[in-house]
Design a protein around this motif. Sequence first.
Motif, PDB file in Angstrom:
ATOM      1  N   ASP A  45       0.888  -1.259   0.072  1.00 23.68           N
ATOM      2  CA  ASP A  45      -0.072  -0.088   0.056  1.00 23.68           C
ATOM      3  C   ASP A  45       0.914   1.194   0.041  1.00 23.68           C
ATOM      4  O   ASP A  45       1.907   1.226   0.066  1.00 23.68           O
ATOM      5  N   LEU A  47       1.507   3.434   2.236  1.00 26.30           N
ATOM      6  CA  LEU A  47       2.246   3.792   3.539  1.00 26.30           C
ATOM      7  C   LEU A  47       3.591   2.676   3.350  1.00 26.30           C
ATOM      8  O   LEU A  47       4.560   2.671   4.391  1.00 26.30           O
ATOM      9  N   ASN A  49       3.276  -0.774   3.507  1.00 25.82           N
ATOM     10  CA  ASN A  49       2.921  -2.153   4.332  1.00 25.82           C
ATOM     11  C   ASN A  49       2.831  -2.998   3.149  1.00 25.82           C
ATOM     12  O   ASN A  49       2.647  -3.165   2.052  1.00 25.82           O
ATOM     13  N   ARG A 224       1.883   3.479  12.436  1.00 24.49           N
ATOM     14  CA  ARG A 224       1.039   3.917  11.346  1.00 24.49           C
ATOM     15  C   ARG A 224       0.554   2.806  10.377  1.00 24.49           C
ATOM     16  O   ARG A 224      -0.435   2.894   9.976  1.00 24.49           O
ATOM     17  N   THR A 227      -2.287   1.039  11.642  1.00 26.36           N
ATOM     18  CA  THR A 227      -3.478   1.618  11.383  1.00 26.36           C
ATOM     19  C   THR A 227      -4.202   1.505  10.109  1.00 26.36           C
ATOM     20  O   THR A 227      -5.511   1.378  10.027  1.00 26.36           O
ATOM     21  N   VAL A 228      -3.324   1.849   9.056  1.00 25.65           N
ATOM     22  CA  VAL A 228      -4.104   1.945   7.796  1.00 25.65           C
ATOM     23  C   VAL A 228      -4.224   0.447   6.972  1.00 25.65           C
ATOM     24  O   VAL A 228      -5.108   0.162   6.383  1.00 25.65           O
ATOM     25  N   TYR A 231      -7.377  -1.142   8.418  1.00 22.46           N
ATOM     26  CA  TYR A 231      -8.440  -0.607   8.063  1.00 22.46           C
ATOM     27  C   TYR A 231      -8.564  -1.281   6.637  1.00 22.46           C
ATOM     28  O   TYR A 231      -9.965  -1.625   6.203  1.00 22.46           O
ATOM     29  N   ARG A 232      -7.669  -1.393   5.704  1.00 15.13           N
ATOM     30  CA  ARG A 232      -7.754  -2.030   4.483  1.00 15.13           C
ATOM     31  C   ARG A 232      -8.283  -3.394   4.689  1.00 15.13           C
ATOM     32  O   ARG A 232      -9.115  -3.750   3.735  1.00 15.13           O
ATOM     33  N   THR A 312      -9.483   0.227  14.989  1.00 11.64           N
ATOM     34  CA  THR A 312      -9.974   0.271  13.659  1.00 11.64           C
ATOM     35  C   THR A 312     -11.422  -0.057  13.266  1.00 11.64           C
ATOM     36  O   THR A 312     -12.084  -0.879  14.150  1.00 11.64           O
TER      37      THR A 312
END
Length: 337
Positions: A45, A47, A49, A224, A227-228, A231-232, A312
Motif C-alpha cells: 500500500d 504507506l 505495508n 502508522r 492503522t491503515v 483498515y484496508r 480500527t
Amino acid sequence: MSTKEEDFELLKQLTEIQSCSGNESAIRSFIKDTVEDDCDRIDVDYLGNLICTISGNGKENDKLKVLLDAHMDEIGYIVRYIDDNGFIRFSKVGGQNPRIQPGQQVTIHSTSGEDIIGIIGEKPIHLIEDKERKKTSKFEDLFIDIGFSNKKEVEEYISVGDYITLKQEFTPFKNKNRFFSKSLDDRAGCFILIKLIKEFSRLSDKLDKDLIFLFAAQEEIGTRGATVGSYRVSPDLAIALEVTHAIDFPGISKDKFDDCSLGDGVAIRVGPNLYTKLSKMLVETAKENDIPYILRASPGPTPTDARAIQMTKQGIPCSLISAPLRYMHTNIETVEY
C-alpha cells in the motif's frame, strides 16, 4: 520443516537488513521475495505495508478473515544538518537511548543510492571535564563523522533527509540457543510470520479461513502501518506478534515490572487493550499443546500494533503475543531460539 541452521540464516538476513521507519523498501523486498511463491496474493500500500494473503476454501462472504501482524521497520535516524566542517547532525526516528549512541557505527542511506559508512563521534575521556563525565550527551549534541573535511565534500554524497541505521551483525552466543542483533524488534515477529506462511501454504487445501499476514511499516513512529493496513484488510479478528521486555538481568526489578525471562516461552498479553475471549483461547491452546507461556498484564493501551488494530473501524477483536527480549532498542537485542 526447516533446520535450526536454516532458521538462524533467515534471522541473520532479516536482522542485518537496514530499514528504519519510513525507509522499509529493502526489508519489504526481501520478505516479498521470500514468501511470494507461498501466497495467493501480495499487495503493497501507499504507506509501505506488505500484505500477504493465503485464501481459504469456501464461499467468499462466509469465510472468517484472520489478520496476523508484525512490524518490519526498525529504529533509526535522519540527517537534519551538515556543518561547515563536514560533521552530520541527526534526529531520532523512533525511540533511541542517547546513552549508547557515541561510538556506534552507522550506515547513511544516501538518496544517490549509495550506502555511506559513518561513526557517531565522542570526546576522548582524557578531554572531558570531571563534571561532564557523569552526564549523558544530549541527542542534539551528537554528530556523525564520515571522514570528510568540509560541508561541500559531504554534500556530494549526503543530503538532509537521508535515513540512517545502526550497523550490527547477527551473532549467536556460545550456548547456541541465544543470539543478539539489531532490529529483533520486530524482525523476530517477521520471522514467525514467514514461518507461518510457509507452513499454511502447505495446508491451504484444508483452510476454511482467509489468512492475511501484515508486515507493517512505521510502527516505531506511532503504529502508522497497522492503522491503515488493518483498515484496508478489515479482518474479523487479529493477532499481533511482537517482542517484550525480558526482566532478567542486573539492575532491573521484577517487583517493579513483572516476571518475564528469556526461555519462559511465549508471552500472552492480557488487559483492556486485548480481546479477553481471544486471549483466553490462546492460553487454552498453549495448555493443550504443552507450549510454554507466561501472562503479561497490560493495564492500558500497549505501545504496539495491537493498539491500532483494536480501534480500527467499529473495533477488531485483537490479541498480542510476544517473544521475551533483552536490551530493547539497542543494537544488541537478545532473544532465545
